[in-house]
Scaffold this motif. Structure first.
Motif, PDB file in Angstrom:
ATOM      1  N   ARG A  25      13.812  -2.718   8.142  1.00 21.14           N
ATOM      2  CA  ARG A  25      14.320  -2.059   9.131  1.00 21.14           C
ATOM      3  C   ARG A  25      15.390  -0.780   8.894  1.00 21.14           C
ATOM      4  NH1 ARG A  25      17.346  -6.085  13.058  1.00 21.14           N
ATOM      5  NH2 ARG A  25      18.043  -4.219  14.094  1.00 21.14           N
ATOM      6  N   LEU A  94      10.748   8.117  11.591  1.00 19.60           N
ATOM      7  CA  LEU A  94      10.713   7.756  12.871  1.00 19.60           C
ATOM      8  C   LEU A  94       9.200   7.052  12.985  1.00 19.60           C
ATOM      9  CD1 LEU A  94      11.562   7.717  15.927  1.00 19.60           C
ATOM     10  CD2 LEU A  94       9.733   9.502  16.089  1.00 19.60           C
ATOM     11  N   ASP A 140      10.917   1.665  15.024  1.00 14.39           N
ATOM     12  CA  ASP A 140      11.816   2.282  15.817  1.00 14.39           C
ATOM     13  C   ASP A 140      11.384   2.003  17.078  1.00 14.39           C
ATOM     14  OD1 ASP A 140      13.715   3.265  13.779  1.00 14.39           O
ATOM     15  OD2 ASP A 140      11.904   4.386  13.152  1.00 14.39           O
ATOM     16  N   TYR A 274      11.587  -0.541  22.327  1.00 12.12           N
ATOM     17  CA  TYR A 274      12.494  -0.138  21.420  1.00 12.12           C
ATOM     18  C   TYR A 274      13.466  -1.241  21.363  1.00 12.12           C
ATOM     19  CZ  TYR A 274      14.537   2.045  25.482  1.00 12.12           C
ATOM     20  OH  TYR A 274      14.757   2.278  26.709  1.00 12.12           O
ATOM     21  N   THR A 284      15.274   7.962  17.640  1.00 14.12           N
ATOM     22  CA  THR A 284      14.618   7.024  18.782  1.00 14.12           C
ATOM     23  C   THR A 284      14.891   7.511  19.901  1.00 14.12           C
ATOM     24  OG1 THR A 284      14.942   5.232  16.833  1.00 14.12           O
ATOM     25  CG2 THR A 284      14.205   4.802  19.082  1.00 14.12           C
TER      26      THR A 284
END
Length: 309
Positions: A25, A94, A140, A274, A284
């Motif tokens: 993450r 991304l 993301d 998301y 994002t």
């Protein structure tokens, strides 16, 4: 004073239950996350996690500390993201997941304009027919349909996922077109086996009057990929029930024709998924807004609709 990296490593490890998932993450190595958490524990003078080879669980002190800092960390990240956006500088990797057909045909063509507007963002896109775990796998966002909304994930509807019956003109040559979904049973079927359940998917079609009818083409060919199903239909091997986005290019160029055009099945929406945060990271947020605006501008909800009136 603790660094943001130490606090974020702790919070994300607590949320995901492991250093490796937290590392994905955060875009760093598991060793870096473990080191940051160890430094935080040393500075605080308490153990925050019980560690084992299989599991990472919070201690009592860790539970209390998480409750104290989690909301504040999100607010701090939101402030940083907001400043970056105000300066016109969303940046970073991304990581996005989407289906191959949807990605190749409708999302990837938007990339040049997106990168021209946000040149500091680096796309890491995975085109795959599977439902990803956004949190655990460090995505993301994801674009697709039928996702189970895990805790901490929200969905923004983009377009409908309507299923229609199509075949090639060559296959239908000399055959009587069915007048309703039940008539599809007399045709060779190109059907889909769901990867998760192993079952052949069946569809109940409906029309604008609210009537419903089961469509069950004969199982002539079984596949597990929408693009392959379209290709088999293009080869004249039978009729297939497919989502409008998958068939639309071939319907528009005449290589496929729609059967029982007043009928369709509703597979739910195609959405962009998301993480549920007070304010998303700038990269994002601008991506989500850009895609939503492009979908509306290109009239994809109307083009993807299975109903003809």
């Amino acid at each position: 004073m603790e660094t943001l990296a130490n606090l974020e490593s702790f919070v994300r490890s607590a949320e995901s239950g492991g250093f490796s998932t937290a590392a994905r993450r955060l875009g760093v190595t598991p060793a870096a996350v473990s080191r940051n958490v160890a430094m935080l524990e040393r500075n605080l003078g308490v153990r925050l996690f019980h560690r084992s080879t299989r599991k990472l669980t919070l201690t009592e002190e860790g539970e209390h500390f998480l409750q104290a800092v989690q909301g504040n960390l999100d607010a701090l990240q939101s402030a940083i993201a907001g400043i970056a956006t105000d300066r016109g500088q969303p940046s970073g990797v991304l990581k996005i997941s989407m289906s191959p057909t949807l990605g190749m045909s409708y999302i990837l063509p938007l990339l040049p304009a997106f990168l021209e507007k946000y040149p500091l963002i680096r796309p890491d896109w995975q085109l795959d027919n599977r439902q990803v775990d956004l949190i655990a796998e460090g995505f993301d966002a994801a674009i697709g349909g039928g996702f189970e909304l895990a805790q901490g994930v929200v969905a923004r509807t983009l377009v409908p996922a309507h299923i229609i019956a199509v075949a090639s003109p060559g296959y239908m040559s000399g055959r009587t077109p069915p007048t309703n979904p039940e008539g599809i049973a007399s045709l060779d079927g190109i059907v889909m086996r769901a990867t998760r359940t192993g079952r052949v998917r069946q569809w109940t079609m409906r029309n604008v009057h609210g009537e419903e009818m089961l469509a069950t083409p004969a199982e002539r060919i079984v596949l597990n990929d929408p693009a392959a199903m379209c290709q088999a239909a293009l080869l004249g091997l039978g009729v297939t029930l497919i989502a409008v986005p998958d068939a639309l290019p071939y319907l528009e160029n005449g290589r496929l024709i729609r059967l029982v055009p007043q009928w369709y099945a509703d597979a739910g929406p195609i959405s962009i998924y998301y993480a549920n945060r007070t304010l998303l990271p700038a990269k994002t947020r601008v991506f989500v807004d850009f895609i939503a605006e492009a979908v509306k501008r290109d009239r994809l909800p109307e083009r993807f609709a299975g109903s003809l009136g």
